[in-house]
Design a protein around this motif. Structure first.
Motif, PDB file in Angstrom:
ATOM      1  N   VAL A   1      38.436  44.246  36.460  1.00 40.82           N
ATOM      2  CA  VAL A   1      38.692  44.552  37.865  1.00 40.82           C
ATOM      3  C   VAL A   1      38.241  43.334  38.672  1.00 40.82           C
ATOM      4  N   VAL A   2      39.132  42.830  39.528  1.00 41.19           N
ATOM      5  CA  VAL A   2      38.816  41.679  40.373  1.00 41.19           C
ATOM      6  C   VAL A   2      38.946  42.099  41.827  1.00 41.19           C
ATOM      7  N   GLU A   3      37.910  41.795  42.591  1.00 34.96           N
ATOM      8  CA  GLU A   3      37.857  42.109  44.020  1.00 34.96           C
ATOM      9  C   GLU A   3      38.415  40.918  44.807  1.00 34.96           C
ATOM     10  N   ILE A   4      39.268  41.231  45.766  1.00 31.81           N
ATOM     11  CA  ILE A   4      39.961  40.205  46.553  1.00 31.81           C
ATOM     12  C   ILE A   4      39.733  40.453  48.042  1.00 31.81           C
TER      13      ILE A   4
ATOM     14  N   GLY B   1      38.408  34.324  50.911  1.00 32.21           N
ATOM     15  CA  GLY B   1      38.452  33.187  51.813  1.00 32.21           C
ATOM     16  C   GLY B   1      39.673  32.306  51.723  1.00 32.21           C
ATOM     17  N   PHE B   2      40.624  32.641  50.894  1.00 32.32           N
ATOM     18  CA  PHE B   2      41.796  31.783  50.710  1.00 32.32           C
ATOM     19  C   PHE B   2      43.065  32.372  51.316  1.00 32.32           C
ATOM     20  N   GLY B   3      42.901  33.308  52.237  1.00 35.96           N
ATOM     21  CA  GLY B   3      44.059  33.909  52.876  1.00 35.96           C
ATOM     22  C   GLY B   3      44.931  34.605  51.858  1.00 35.96           C
ATOM     23  N   ILE B   4      46.234  34.512  52.056  1.00 33.67           N
ATOM     24  CA  ILE B   4      47.181  35.174  51.146  1.00 33.67           C
ATOM     25  C   ILE B   4      47.067  34.623  49.720  1.00 33.67           C
ATOM     26  N   ASP B   5      46.610  33.377  49.581  1.00 35.14           N
ATOM     27  CA  ASP B   5      46.446  32.798  48.243  1.00 35.14           C
ATOM     28  C   ASP B   5      45.357  33.499  47.432  1.00 35.14           C
ATOM     29  N   SER B   6      44.462  34.235  48.095  1.00 38.70           N
ATOM     30  CA  SER B   6      43.447  34.994  47.361  1.00 38.70           C
ATOM     31  C   SER B   6      44.101  35.956  46.380  1.00 38.70           C
ATOM     32  N   TYR B   7      45.251  36.509  46.749  1.00 32.72           N
ATOM     33  CA  TYR B   7      45.951  37.449  45.879  1.00 32.72           C
ATOM     34  C   TYR B   7      46.488  36.753  44.631  1.00 32.72           C
ATOM     35  N   SER B   8      47.100  35.599  44.778  1.00 37.76           N
ATOM     36  CA  SER B   8      47.617  34.869  43.616  1.00 37.76           C
ATOM     37  C   SER B   8      46.481  34.429  42.702  1.00 37.76           C
ATOM     38  N   LEU B   9      45.419  33.924  43.299  1.00 37.21           N
ATOM     39  CA  LEU B   9      44.258  33.532  42.506  1.00 37.21           C
ATOM     40  C   LEU B   9      43.686  34.741  41.770  1.00 37.21           C
ATOM     41  N   GLY B  10      43.649  35.878  42.450  1.00 39.52           N
ATOM     42  CA  GLY B  10      43.146  37.102  41.848  1.00 39.52           C
ATOM     43  C   GLY B  10      44.002  37.581  40.684  1.00 39.52           C
ATOM     44  N   LEU B  11      45.304  37.531  40.853  1.00 32.94           N
ATOM     45  CA  LEU B  11      46.186  37.952  39.753  1.00 32.94           C
ATOM     46  C   LEU B  11      46.023  37.024  38.563  1.00 32.94           C
TER      47      LEU B  11
ATOM     48  N   SER C   1      44.105  36.470  33.101  1.00 29.21           N
ATOM     49  CA  SER C   1      43.323  35.679  32.169  1.00 29.21           C
ATOM     50  C   SER C   1      42.196  36.505  31.555  1.00 29.21           C
ATOM     51  N   ALA C   2      41.505  37.290  32.377  1.00 24.65           N
ATOM     52  CA  ALA C   2      40.397  38.114  31.882  1.00 24.65           C
ATOM     53  C   ALA C   2      40.878  39.201  30.929  1.00 24.65           C
ATOM     54  N   ALA C   3      42.102  39.663  31.139  1.00 19.07           N
ATOM     55  CA  ALA C   3      42.654  40.712  30.278  1.00 19.07           C
ATOM     56  C   ALA C   3      43.112  40.180  28.933  1.00 19.07           C
TER      57      ALA C   3
END
Length: 146
Positions: free
Chosen positions: A98-101, A128-138, A143-145
Motif C-alpha cells: 500500500v502506497v500513500e500519495i 509534493g509532486f502534484g499530479i506526478d505523485s500518482y505516476s510515481l506512486g503507481l 515495483s513493490a508488488a
C-alpha cells in the motif's frame, strides 16, 4: 494473468480541478485517472480507480480489495489521512503493498497535516509532486508488488 492495482481517492477529490489550484493544480479526477490508466498500460498492469466522500464506503472498498486479491493499493485519502483510524484499520487487513500519495507536500502545510495515521502500515509515502505523485506512486507500488 494481468496484475491489478487499486487507486483509492478520498474525500473532496471529486472537486479536483475546481478546488484550491495553488495546492492541487487544475487537473481533474478524470485527468488523474486517465494518466494512471495510460501508465498502467505502459507497465502492463490494470488500474482500477475509486473515489468516495463516505468513510464507510472507503472501508468497504478496501475490504473488497482484500477479497478480490488485488496486487497493490495506492491511496490518497485526503483529510482522512490525518485522523481516520477506521480506514487505517481497513488498510492494515491488506497483505499487499500500500502506497500513500498526496499531491501537495503535507509536511510543508498546516501542522495537522504533518501526521499520517497510515504511515506505520504503508510501504511508503509520495507527496509534493502534484499530479506526478500518482505516476510515481503507481511505479513504486508495481515495483513493490514484484
Amino acid at each position: 494473468m494481468m496484475k491489478t492495482f487499486l487507486m483509492l481517492h478520498g474525500i473532496n477529490h471529486n472537486m479536483f480541478g475546481k478546488r484550491d489550484p495553488v495546492q492541487y493544480g487544475t487537473a481533474t479526477l478524470d485527468d488523474i485517472n486517465a494518466q494512471l490508466q495510460a501508465l498502467g498500460r505502459e507497465l502492463g498492469v490494470e488500474v482500477e480507480s475509486y473515489q468516495t466522500n463516505s468513510e464507510g464506503d472507503m472501508c468497504l472498498r478496501i475490504h473488497q480489495a482484500f477479497v478480490d486479491n488485488v496486487d497493490g493499493v495506492l491511496i490518497n485519502a485526503g483529510a482522512w489521512t490525518h485522523y481516520s483510524y477506521g480506514i487505517r484499520d481497513a488498510l492494515a487487513i491488506l497483505t499487499v503493498p500500500v502506497v500513500e500519495i498526496h499531491m501537495s507536500n503535507i509536511h510543508a502545510r498546516e501542522g495537522f497535516r504533518h501526521k499520517s495515521v497510515f504511515a506505520e502500515i504503508v510501504k511508503g509515502q509520495i507527496c509534493g509532486f502534484g499530479i506526478d505523485s500518482y505516476s510515481l506512486g503507481l511505479r513504486a507500488t508495481v515495483s513493490a508488488a514484484g
